[in-house]
Design a protein around this motif. Structure first.
Motif, short mmCIF file in Angstrom:
data_model
loop_
_atom_site.label_atom_id
_atom_site.label_comp_id
_atom_site.label_asym_id
_atom_site.label_seq_id
_atom_site.Cartn_x
_atom_site.Cartn_y
_atom_site.Cartn_z
N UNK B 123 0.82 -1.22 0.00
CA UNK B 123 0.00 0.00 0.00
C UNK B 123 0.85 1.27 0.00
N UNK B 126 1.48 1.82 -3.59
CA UNK B 126 0.20 2.17 -4.22
C UNK B 126 -0.16 3.62 -3.92
N UNK B 127 -0.01 4.02 -2.65
CA UNK B 127 -0.35 5.39 -2.26
C UNK B 127 0.56 6.39 -2.97
N UNK B 129 1.98 6.00 -5.98
CA UNK B 129 1.53 6.09 -7.38
C UNK B 129 0.29 6.98 -7.46
N UNK B 130 -0.63 6.78 -6.52
CA UNK B 130 -1.86 7.56 -6.46
C UNK B 130 -1.54 9.05 -6.30
N UNK B 131 -0.58 9.34 -5.44
CA UNK B 131 -0.23 10.74 -5.14
C UNK B 131 0.69 11.36 -6.19
N UNK B 132 1.16 10.55 -7.16
CA UNK B 132 2.07 11.09 -8.17
C UNK B 132 3.49 11.26 -7.64
N UNK B 168 -6.09 -2.69 -10.67
CA UNK B 168 -5.01 -2.11 -9.86
C UNK B 168 -3.64 -2.46 -10.45
N UNK B 173 -3.40 2.51 -11.98
CA UNK B 173 -2.07 3.14 -11.86
C UNK B 173 -1.64 3.85 -13.14
#
Lengths: 285, 285
Positions: B123, B126-127, B129-132, B168, B173
């Motif tokens: 995670x 993952x977080x 990638x989500x946040x750039x 996912x 992503x």
């Protein structure tokens, strides 16, 4: 003429449900409590704090503000957060951001207990929102938009939705919440080439760009649902959203105003998260 | 007639750069190493494993396969992962998924050292990638699409990009990687009402739906860049992508085939992640 989507109405309906759930918790001996961690005294933070405290009180729950001086050390700030993590009477923690420039937010994100992280500061909750796992907490404002849609009976499934803005507080998490509800989501931003055209195609248009009255009538499709997440001050010093309400309202089927729109729902979502945290921490429901 | 974007060419160009970086690491006494953790012997896993091992070898780096029997216990699997976390000679860890049904993936996601997590299982990554935040690792296949675009000089900034698929592993992503590069990204899926129309508007169209030849000529805009992430088997038993290549190719300006397309770049991205992990863990660059 669009139906005006009043956040105040949504909050009223949510309040009844929250009171009942809080009541049930209290009967079982648990008083749900929010702790607000504030550094300094920025007017925005104080204003949100008043709203959050009032919402907790109105729904029969407790809140506590921990105020630290603006020049607090990183160490003291981290110790304070750690103490709130450990405090078994506290179920939800809200840390006001941005922090003053000398402080580092990163260690706090890693440190906050994900179960108490009611406004999605922890990467654990961010990853859950990204993955469409609703066992975590989404950022309250993003979720407030979903509450508005649900209250007014607008199902995003299969709809073309355009979100203007890609922040981690609203735009990106909202895109994930909408995707989970099977919308076809387009994310626009400052570098979008044909912003007007892309917005015009949307059946649901969400403005979360932080730019006063940027969404105009020619950017709105006939009959669109328009949600305004912006909170700005216009040339005359009045509060206004990202949408030019007077111009857009005649074309929209539904439209949320500013103030009394999405922003009025945020603290209700927060209170709901505190309740969920209390249920989860205490094992009582 | 579209230019065929050959993943094999992209991998060849990446190889030269990877060899040089691996050489520099080895001169400083660090041999970058990938550990593959495989449960059972699924043909898909074995095929990818062969490719990954070969890619590590071709770029002068090491790899190691840890095989566990298909009926391994959760405890033994977790102990094995924990040992790889601790093993200082291992810089990157790839766990083949999905795991057999009796095993729980969740604790492994939480357990894998984010610094060694070269295919975005944790995670924490993952977080990011989500946040750039590109200090983490994106899923290799999603990043392979970006490598294809970069190699062929296609800048996504300001472009209308449609991604078909919201997994996912690729769809979500990839949408985040494209947003970070300032594309206007639309995510489509099985519940999208007007899939053909939405795809047709895209200047860059990425098919990652896992459905053989679902993207047809009437779903493709004139001059679009078409990237095919699908790996399927058609009625005649041949490997094929999510795009009907023969039908779409005349309309596309660029198009990636299957095989020899995006899939050929994935292990090069993986090798690059192992190298980055080795640089970060050893503090050598």
């Amino acid at each position: 003429m669009g139906t005006v989507m009043l956040g105040t109405e949504v909050a009223k309906a949510m309040k009844e449900r929250l009171i009942q759930r809080a009541e049930a918790m209290k009967e079982k001996g648990v008083m749900p409590k929010l702790a607000i961690l504030r550094v300094g005294a920025r007017p925005d933070d104080l204003s949100y704090e008043r709203g959050a405290k009032k919402r907790m009180e109105l729904t029969g729950m407790a809140s506590q503000v921990v105020e630290l001086p603006e020049d607090v050390s990183q160490k003291k700030l981290e110790e304070t957060l750690e103490a709130l993590n450990r405090d078994t009477s506290v179920h939800g923690i809200l840390v006001f951001r941005p922090l003053p420039g000398h402080l580092d937010e990163e260690p706090l994100k890693q440190m906050i207990d994900p179960v108490k992280d009611v406004d999605c500061m922890s990467p654990v909750n961010m990853a859950k929102v990204f993955a469409g796992d609703d066992s975590g907490y989404a950022p309250c404002t993003a979720e407030a938009v979903m509450e508005m849609l649900d209250h007014y009976g607008i199902d995003p499934e299969g709809k073309k939705v355009t979100v203007v803005g890609r922040s981690m507080v609203v735009g990106k998490p909202l895109a994930m919440l909408l995707l989970k509800r099977h919308a076809t989501v387009t994310t626009c931003h400052t570098r979008t080439a044909d912003l007007a055209g892309t917005c015009r195609q949307a059946q649901i248009l969400v403005a979360a760009a932080g730019k006063a009255k940027m969404v105009t009538a020619d950017m709105t499709g006939e009959g669109a649902v328009v949600l305004d997440v912006g909170i700005n001050v216009d040339e005359e010093g009045n509060l206004c959203g990202d949408v030019d309400f007077e111009a857009v309202e005649p074309k929209a089927s539904f439209i949320s105003p500013v103030p009394r729109g999405v922003g009025s729902v945020t603290t209700s979502v927060l209170a709901g998260h505190v309740l969920r945290a209390a249920e989860s921490i205490s094992g009582v429901k």
